[in-house]
Design an enzyme around this catalytic site. Structure first.
Site, PDB file in Angstrom:
ATOM      1  N   ASN A   1      60.964  59.394   6.379  1.00  0.00           N
ATOM      2  CA  ASN A   1      61.931  59.285   5.289  1.00  0.00           C
ATOM      3  C   ASN A   1      61.195  59.713   4.019  1.00  0.00           C
ATOM      4  OD1 ASN A   1      63.723  58.545   3.293  1.00  0.00           O
ATOM      5  ND2 ASN A   1      64.015  56.437   4.013  1.00  0.00           N
TER       6      ASN A   1
ATOM      7  N   ARG B  72      70.790  51.852 -11.153  1.00  0.00           N
ATOM      8  CA  ARG B  72      71.937  52.769 -11.308  1.00  0.00           C
ATOM      9  C   ARG B  72      73.154  52.003 -11.820  1.00  0.00           C
ATOM     10  NH1 ARG B  72      71.454  55.294  -5.241  1.00  0.00           N
ATOM     11  NH2 ARG B  72      69.257  54.726  -5.156  1.00  0.00           N
TER      12      ARG B  72
ATOM     13  N   ARG C  40      65.141  61.538   7.844  1.00  0.00           N
ATOM     14  CA  ARG C  40      66.333  61.123   7.102  1.00  0.00           C
ATOM     15  C   ARG C  40      66.645  62.199   6.069  1.00  0.00           C
ATOM     16  NH1 ARG C  40      66.936  56.819   2.127  1.00  0.00           N
ATOM     17  NH2 ARG C  40      69.197  56.787   2.101  1.00  0.00           N
TER      18      ARG C  40
ATOM     19  N   GLU D 260      67.712  51.829  10.117  1.00  0.00           N
ATOM     20  CA  GLU D 260      68.029  53.252  10.014  1.00  0.00           C
ATOM     21  C   GLU D 260      67.049  54.074  10.852  1.00  0.00           C
ATOM     22  OE1 GLU D 260      67.924  52.087   5.856  1.00  0.00           O
ATOM     23  OE2 GLU D 260      69.291  53.739   5.416  1.00  0.00           O
TER      24      GLU D 260
ATOM     25  N   HIS E 112      74.137  56.145   2.867  1.00  0.00           N
ATOM     26  CA  HIS E 112      73.698  55.014   3.693  1.00  0.00           C
ATOM     27  C   HIS E 112      74.459  54.965   5.018  1.00  0.00           C
ATOM     28  CE1 HIS E 112      72.788  52.859  -0.360  1.00  0.00           C
ATOM     29  NE2 HIS E 112      71.656  53.359   0.122  1.00  0.00           N
TER      30      HIS E 112
HETATM   31  C1  LIG Z   1      71.370  57.285  -0.805  1.00  0.00           C
HETATM   32  C2  LIG Z   1      70.630  56.188  -1.461  1.00  0.00           C
HETATM   33  O1  LIG Z   1      71.063  55.627  -2.442  1.00  0.00           O
HETATM   34  O2  LIG Z   1      69.510  55.808  -0.872  1.00  0.00           O
HETATM   35  P1  LIG Z   1      68.531  54.634  -1.341  1.00  0.00           P
HETATM   36  O3  LIG Z   1      69.338  53.363  -1.353  1.00  0.00           O
HETATM   37  O4  LIG Z   1      67.476  54.624  -0.263  1.00  0.00           O
HETATM   38  O5  LIG Z   1      68.038  55.008  -2.692  1.00  0.00           O
HETATM   39 MG   LIG Z   2      67.196  52.129   1.851  1.00  0.00          MG
END
Ligand SMILES: CC(=O)OP(=O)(O)O
Ligand SMILES: [Mg+2]
Ligand SMILES: Nc1ncnc2c1ncn2[C@@H]1O[C@H](COP(=O)(O)OP(=O)(O)O)[C@@H](O)[C@H]1O
Length: 402
Positions: free
Chosen positions: A7, A241, A91, A385, A180
Site C-alpha cells: 500500500n 479533511r 492497493r 484490506e 475504501h
Molecule cells: C481513500 C482514503 O481516504 O484512504 P485513507 O483513509 O487510507 O486516507
Molecule cells: Mg486506511
C-alpha cells in the site's frame, strides 16, 4: 504461494507478506517519511524480533529495496530468497470508471492508472511509484492492482451523478466514485454471515472510520451509496479533511484570503476536520482525552464528528428503506467505544439497543455489541484490506497461469 501486499502512499509504504496456503501473515511493516534522510522503517516478522531503522530513503525504489532486504534478512527475514514471492498485490485508490474489479498489471493498466492521476493526485502517482519499484526490484513477478473504487462500481446513476453541467461528466469524468471499497466489501460480507439471511436480502451500513472515513449503504451485498465522492474529501468530517461543506465557501475563501486552487485543496485536505476544530490534534484518542479534561475545542470537534457520522447513517436507512445491521471498522471505528456509544445511544428510535458492556470489550475478532432482541444489530469488525488484496492477487495470478 507467497504474496507481497503493498500500500504505497506519497511518503509512506505499508506491506504484508502472506503465505496463501493458510492465509497467514509472515511479516508486515511500514516505511515512513520517504523522501527524507531520516526515513523510518519498521519490519515486524510474525515469529522473529522486530527491526527498526532510521536511514536515508529518497524514493519508493529505495523503500522497496529495503523491504526486500528485510524479507530475506538473516536475522529478521522470513524467506531465504526473494524469488519465493510469486506475486505482488497493490492497493490503488482511484480506478475511475475504467476498473470495476482487480486486474493484472500490464502496460495498458499502467497507462490507465496514470490517466487517472487528475482524479487522485495525492494517491495514484504514489501507487505507480510502488508498482515501478516492484518491477525493478522483483523483475518478472506478476503484479495485481486492487482498487478502492471497484466495490462502488454498482452505485446507480442517480447516486453517482452530481447535479452539475453534463459536460463536466462527459469531458472530465466528474462523478462520484467512492473509496475504501475493499474495506466496505470485506466487513459487509463478514457481517452478512452474522445475519441469518440470504445475502441478496440484507441491508447493511458500514462505517469505515479511520484517518479518512466513509459510510456505505450495502444492499444485497452490493454498494448502493457511499459518502465519499469524486475524491476522498466528500462526506464525513475526518482527521484533517473537512468532508461536506457548502461548495460556495471555496471561491469565497479563495477571494478573501487570496489563495489559489492548490492551496484551497490543501487546506480542505490537510488543515481541516478534527485538527482544525480541536486546535491541534487529528487523533481521536487525543480528542477524547482533551474533552475529558474540559478542552472546549476538543469537545466541539468530537460533537461535530459524531453528529456527522450519525446523520450519514440515518440518511442510509432512508436510502435503503431499512437496515439489518450497522458495522464499525478501521482505526477509530474498531477502537473508540466512547464514540460508538455516543452514536448508537441516539439511534434507539430505529431499533438499535446497544449493550454498553459488550461495546467496551476490546478484541481483534468480529463481535456483536447490541443486546439480544435489538431490531438492528451492530457489529465491530476489524477490517482487513490486505487480506482481500492478497486473495484477489492469488486468484488472478492462478488464472493467468492456466
Ligand atoms: C481513500 C482514503 O481516504 O484512504 P485513507 O483513509 O487510507 O486516507
Ligand atoms: Mg486506511
Ligand atoms: N484506541 C483508539 N481510540 C480512538 N481512536 C483510535 C484508537 N486507536 C487508533 N485510533 C485512531 O485511528 C486512526 C487511524 O486509523 P486507520 O484506520 O489506521 O487509518 P488510515 O488507514 O487512514 O491511516 C488514528 O488517527 C487514530 O485517531
Amino acid at each position: 504461494m507467497k504474496i507481497l501486499v503493498v500500500n504505497a502512499g506519497s511518503s509512506s509504504l505499508k506491506y504484508q507478506l502472506y503465505d496463501m496456503n493458510d492465509e497467514s501473515v509472515l511479516a508486515k511493516g511500514r516505511v515512513e517519511r520517504i523522501g527524507m534522510d531520516t526515513a523510518i522503517l519498521v519490519h515486524e516478522p510474525t515469529d522473529k524480533p522486530e527491526l527498526k531503522e532510521v536511514s536515508e530513503i529518497l524514493d519508493h525504489n529505495v523503500a522497496i529495496k529495503k523491504v526486500v532486504d528485510c524479507l530475506v534478512h538473516p536475522e529478521h527475514g522470513v524467506i531465504s530468497s526473494i524469488s519465493e514471492v510469486e506475486a505482488v498485490g497493490h492497493r490503488v485508490v482511484q480506478g475511475g470508471d475504467l476498473y470495476s474489479e482487480s486486474v493484472l498489471v500490464t502496460p495498458e493498466v499502467k497507462a490507465g492508472i496514470t490517466s487517472l492521476f487528475d482524479l487522485a493526485p495525492l494517491h495514484n502517482p504514489a501507487h505507480m511509484m510502488g508498482i515501478s519499484a516492484c518491477e525493478i526490484n522483483m523483475p518478472g513477478v506478476p503484479q495485481v492492482v486492487v482498487f478502492d473504487t471497484a466495490f462502488h462500481a454498482t452505485m446507480p446513476e442517480k447516486v453517482f451523478m452530481y447535479p452539475l453541467p453534463l459536460r463536466l461528466y462527459k469531458k472530465h469524468k466528474v462523478r462520484r466514485y467512492g473509496f475504501h471499497g475493499t474495506s466496505h466489501f470485506y466487513v459487509s460480507h463478514v457481517a452478512a454471515q452474522f445475519l441469518d439471511k440470504p445475502l441478496e436480502d440484507t441491508k447493511i451500513i458500514t462505517a469505515h472510520i479511520g484517518n479518512g472515513g466513509s459510510v456505505t449503504a450495502v444492499m444485497g451485498g452490493k454498494s448502493f451509496d457511499t459518502s465519499m465522492g469524486m475524491t476522498p474529501l466528500e462526506g464525513l468530517m475526518m482527521g484533517t479533511r473537512s468532508g461536506d461543506i457548502d461548495p460556495a465557501i471555496i471561491p469565497f475563501v479563495m477571494g478573501k484570503e487570496g489563495i489559489g486552487p492548490m492551496e484551497a485543496n490543501f487546506m480542505l485536505n490537510k488543515h481541516s476536520g478534527l485538527q482544525a476544530i480541536s486546535g491541534g490534534s487529528s487523533d481521536m484518542r487525543e480528542i477524547v482525552e482533551g474533552m475529558e479534561k474540559g478542552d472546549k475545542g476538543c469537545k466541539l470537534a468530537y460533537e461535530m464528528y459524531e453528529y456527522r457520522i450519525r446523520k450519514q447513517i440515518g440518511a442510509y436507512v432512508a436510502a435503503m428503506n431499512g437496515v439489518d445491521a450497522i458495522v464499525f471498522t478501521a482505526g477509530v471505528g474498531e477502537n473508540s467505544a466512547v464514540l460508538r456509544l455516543s452514536i448508537l445511544e441516539q439511534l434507539s428510535w430505529m431499533g438499535v439497543d446497544v449493550d454498553p458492556e459488550l461495546n467496551k470489550i476490546r478484541s481483534g475478532e468480529p463481535r456483536l455489541i447490541t443486546k439480544e432482541g435489538s431490531r438492528v444489530k451492530v457489529l465491530v469488525i476489524p477490517t482487513n484490506e490486505e487480506l482481500v488484496i492478497a486473495r484477489d492477487t492469488h486468484e488472478i495470478v492462478k488464472k493467468s497461469h492456466k
